[in-house]
Write an enzyme that holds these catalytic residues in place. Structure first.
Site, PDB file in Angstrom:
ATOM      1  N   LYS A  47       0.877  -1.404  -0.109  1.00  0.00           N
ATOM      2  CA  LYS A  47       0.008   0.110   0.049  1.00  0.00           C
ATOM      3  C   LYS A  47       0.463   1.073   0.445  1.00  0.00           C
ATOM      4  CE  LYS A  47      -3.567  -1.923   2.251  1.00  0.00           C
ATOM      5  NZ  LYS A  47      -4.240  -3.038   3.747  1.00  0.00           N
ATOM      6  N   GLN A  91      -5.735  -2.017   9.457  1.00  0.00           N
ATOM      7  CA  GLN A  91      -5.346  -2.894   9.353  1.00  0.00           C
ATOM      8  C   GLN A  91      -5.259  -4.536  10.291  1.00  0.00           C
ATOM      9  OE1 GLN A  91      -2.653  -3.402   6.521  1.00  0.00           O
ATOM     10  NE2 GLN A  91      -3.782  -5.100   6.402  1.00  0.00           N
ATOM     11  N   ASP A 114     -11.574   1.416   3.077  1.00  0.00           N
ATOM     12  CA  ASP A 114     -11.753  -0.161   2.803  1.00  0.00           C
ATOM     13  C   ASP A 114     -13.336   0.026   3.208  1.00  0.00           C
ATOM     14  OD1 ASP A 114      -9.450  -1.339   3.209  1.00  0.00           O
ATOM     15  OD2 ASP A 114      -8.709  -1.297   4.820  1.00  0.00           O
TER      16      ASP A 114
END
Ligand code: NAP
Length: 277
Positions: A47, A91, A114
């Site tokens: 990322k 995460q 997300d």
């Protein structure tokens, strides 16, 4: 035909980079990792690399494994209130004393890269414009890039997980596909998969999808990632299935790179909304 996620990602990243440069956009992504998960570190590195390439600043918060839930929540609240932060990623996975759903649900929905917060999922359910989970958006972008029609297609999704299968079923239904969702309790899986114009497998069960389960000329998308004896295997028995598929994703090199590109896509969408009030 190979649905080349790396090639499409590279093209998309070049477009994003140009847009960020031309419009002089200041975008910052905050990534929170709790603990020491090795796979998470690799995902975060990917990322970061994509963000660096396009000109997005990444701020990493690497918290010790024994960080308390309340400390994590305080950090999320601080980042929610920081106007210089465009988007936030918590995460997954987090250590077992932390409730991931609760904590990720506390991210401001306008910074929810997300697409996991209740507000964004509710908008997906309603069929409104929303921030889609990155893997879902990446799969759709890949299908669209290769001009494969979604409206009216018989789509079979194997897997009903919260990150891929379930939200993907809603997104494709919103795009007028006829969607069937299978899971571990589904009987006669092959009877369903053989009818699919587009077959998407997101289970993490290595090589679940064999050649005799796929219709001649189908589009096959492999989302699954399993580590077996140090090798990464997908859900699809690629070497054999590719013989009869019209189009198929390699794995790795299909959905994974698209997922990373969609982080940037979502951040740009958020920046646009920020700039438009
Ligand atoms: P998940 O929440 O664990 O869901 C897995 C789903 O697969 C469940 O619905 C499960 O059924 C179903 N399943 C498992 N074995 C099955 C079988 N033998 N037959 C039919 N269905 C079966 O996983 P997830 O988070 O959605 O992720 C799915 C896979 O995609 C994982 O391998 C993950 O690593 C991968 N992934 C890849 C990317 C990427 O960018 N490439 C991104 C996200 C996830 P039940 O509901 O009945 O248990």
């Amino acid at each position: 035909m190979i649905l080349d996620g790396k090639k499409v990602r590279d093209e998309l990243l070049d477009n994003y980079k140009e847009k960020i440069k031309n419009e002089n956009l200041a975008i910052k992504l905050a990534i929170i990792l709790v603990g020491d998960n090795e796979a998470s570190k690799i995902y975060i590195r990917n990322k970061e690399r994509a963000c660096d390439y396009v000109g997005i600043v990444v701020e990493k918060y690497l918290l010790a494994a024994d960080t308390s839930e309340s400390e994590l929540i305080s950090l999320i609240e601080k980042l929610n209130d920081d106007p210089s932060v465009t988007g936030i990623i918590l995460q997954s996975p987090v250590p077992s004393h932390i409730d991931f759903d609760k904590c990720s649900g506390l991210i401001n929905s306008r910074k929810d890269v997300d697409g996991f917060t209740a507000y964004n999922i509710y908008n997906l359910y309603l069929g409104h414009d929303t921030i889609l989970p990155c893997t879902v958006k990446g799969i759709i972008k890949l299908i669209e890039y290769y001009n494969i029609p979604i409206a009216g297609a018989n789509v079979v999704i194997v897997g009903r997980g919260n990150i891929v299968g379930h939200p993907l079923s809603l997104a494709l239904l919103n795009m007028d596909a006829t969607v069937t969702v299978a899971h571990s309790k589904t009987k006669n899986l092959a009877n369903l998969t053989k009818n699919a114009d587009i077959l998407i497998s997101a289970t993490g069960h290595p090589h679940l999808i064999k050649k005799d389960m796929v219709k001649d000329g189908a589009v096959v998308i492999d989302v699954g990632v399993s580590r077996v004896d140090g090798h990464i295997l997908g859900d699809v028995d690629f070497e054999f299935v590719k013989e009869i598929a019209y189009a198929i994703t390699p794995n790795p090199g299909g959905v994974g790179p698209m997922t990373v590109a969609m982080i940037i896509d979502n951040l740009l969408m958020m920046k646009g909304r920020e700039n438009n009030g």
